[in-house]
Design a protein around this motif. Structure first.
Motif, PDB file in Angstrom:
ATOM      1  N   TYR A 135       0.810  -1.219   0.000  1.00 15.75           N
ATOM      2  CA  TYR A 135       0.000   0.000   0.000  1.00 15.75           C
ATOM      3  C   TYR A 135       0.843   1.269   0.000  1.00 15.75           C
ATOM      4  O   TYR A 135       0.325   2.341  -0.311  1.00 15.75           O
ATOM      5  CB  TYR A 135      -0.994   0.028   1.165  1.00 15.75           C
ATOM      6  CG  TYR A 135      -0.388   0.182   2.535  1.00 15.75           C
ATOM      7  CD1 TYR A 135      -0.151   1.429   3.086  1.00 15.75           C
ATOM      8  CD2 TYR A 135      -0.049  -0.925   3.288  1.00 15.75           C
ATOM      9  CE1 TYR A 135       0.387   1.576   4.338  1.00 15.75           C
ATOM     10  CE2 TYR A 135       0.495  -0.793   4.544  1.00 15.75           C
ATOM     11  CZ  TYR A 135       0.702   0.451   5.070  1.00 15.75           C
ATOM     12  OH  TYR A 135       1.251   0.580   6.311  1.00 15.75           O
ATOM     13  N   MET A 136       2.141   1.185   0.343  1.00 16.04           N
ATOM     14  CA  MET A 136       2.974   2.387   0.322  1.00 16.04           C
ATOM     15  C   MET A 136       4.430   1.995   0.159  1.00 16.04           C
ATOM     16  O   MET A 136       4.875   0.966   0.675  1.00 16.04           O
ATOM     17  CB  MET A 136       2.802   3.190   1.618  1.00 16.04           C
ATOM     18  CG  MET A 136       3.578   4.496   1.627  1.00 16.04           C
ATOM     19  SD  MET A 136       3.240   5.552   3.047  1.00 16.04           S
ATOM     20  CE  MET A 136       4.113   4.722   4.341  1.00 16.04           C
ATOM     21  N   VAL A 150       2.102   5.989  -3.000  1.00 18.04           N
ATOM     22  CA  VAL A 150       0.978   5.521  -2.209  1.00 18.04           C
ATOM     23  C   VAL A 150      -0.128   5.004  -3.125  1.00 18.04           C
ATOM     24  O   VAL A 150      -0.488   5.650  -4.113  1.00 18.04           O
ATOM     25  CB  VAL A 150       0.426   6.659  -1.312  1.00 18.04           C
ATOM     26  CG1 VAL A 150      -0.747   6.181  -0.483  1.00 18.04           C
ATOM     27  CG2 VAL A 150       1.518   7.195  -0.405  1.00 18.04           C
ATOM     28  N   PRO A 152      -3.837   5.361   4.298  1.00 20.66           N
ATOM     29  CA  PRO A 152      -4.315   4.055   3.865  1.00 20.66           C
ATOM     30  C   PRO A 152      -5.574   3.644   4.631  1.00 20.66           C
ATOM     31  O   PRO A 152      -5.704   3.900   5.817  1.00 20.66           O
ATOM     32  CB  PRO A 152      -3.159   3.116   4.206  1.00 20.66           C
ATOM     33  CG  PRO A 152      -1.982   3.995   4.335  1.00 20.66           C
ATOM     34  CD  PRO A 152      -2.476   5.326   4.773  1.00 20.66           C
ATOM     35  N   GLN A 185      -3.695   4.814  -3.174  1.00 19.70           N
ATOM     36  CA  GLN A 185      -4.826   5.385  -2.455  1.00 19.70           C
ATOM     37  C   GLN A 185      -6.106   4.593  -2.631  1.00 19.70           C
ATOM     38  O   GLN A 185      -6.923   4.503  -1.722  1.00 19.70           O
ATOM     39  CB  GLN A 185      -5.087   6.812  -2.923  1.00 19.70           C
ATOM     40  CG  GLN A 185      -4.087   7.797  -2.430  1.00 19.70           C
ATOM     41  CD  GLN A 185      -4.463   9.200  -2.853  1.00 19.70           C
ATOM     42  OE1 GLN A 185      -5.154   9.391  -3.847  1.00 19.70           O
ATOM     43  NE2 GLN A 185      -4.000  10.179  -2.101  1.00 19.70           N
ATOM     44  N   TYR A 195       7.334   9.388  -1.416  1.00 23.11           N
ATOM     45  CA  TYR A 195       6.434   8.278  -1.113  1.00 23.11           C
ATOM     46  C   TYR A 195       5.608   7.936  -2.346  1.00 23.11           C
ATOM     47  O   TYR A 195       5.157   8.830  -3.067  1.00 23.11           O
ATOM     48  CB  TYR A 195       5.484   8.664   0.031  1.00 23.11           C
ATOM     49  CG  TYR A 195       6.200   9.013   1.305  1.00 23.11           C
ATOM     50  CD1 TYR A 195       6.409   8.055   2.280  1.00 23.11           C
ATOM     51  CD2 TYR A 195       6.670  10.297   1.531  1.00 23.11           C
ATOM     52  CE1 TYR A 195       7.067   8.374   3.451  1.00 23.11           C
ATOM     53  CE2 TYR A 195       7.327  10.623   2.700  1.00 23.11           C
ATOM     54  CZ  TYR A 195       7.528   9.662   3.649  1.00 23.11           C
ATOM     55  OH  TYR A 195       8.185   9.973   4.809  1.00 23.11           O
TER      56      TYR A 195
END
Length: 113
Positions: A70-71, A85, A106, A87, A83
């Protein structure tokens, strides 16, 4: 009458101090036992897994929850970290130069039907 009452009150006030002076032993303290957490609180699946690796001179930290990425935090040798990410949970990463307030944190699925 007031004098007698004053003497008795003063005598009672001094008595506990005199009684405490006789017993100079410190109280024996016992350590408090550890309390076990409720069942299900320490579920290792609820904590994100972080994998740190190197790609060339860059340090890459991958954050996963339930096996889903997720990241990603990329820290280049020279420059500021950025970063990537996911989403929406669709696997597409969006780049951010910092975790500013407009960044959507998240979100986790609590229950699926």
């Amino acid at each position: 009458m007031r004098t007698t009452l004053l003497v008795l009150t003063a005598g009672l006030a001094v008595f506990p101090l005199a009684a405490g002076a006789v017993d100079d032993k410190p109280p024996q303290l016992q350590p408090v036992p550890e309390i076990a957490p409720p069942p299900g609180v320490q579920d290792p699946d609820l904590e994100p897994k972080v994998t740190i690796s190197r790609r060339g001179d860059d340090k890459v930290e991958e954050y996963r929850l339930h096996g889903r990425l997720y990241m990603i935090k990329v820290t280049p040798r020279h420059g500021k970290p950025y970063y990537l990410v996911d989403q929406r949970g669709d696997g597409l990463m969006r780049r951010y130069d910092d975790l500013s307030p407009n960044l959507v944190v998240p979100m986790w699925m609590i229950k699926e039907f």
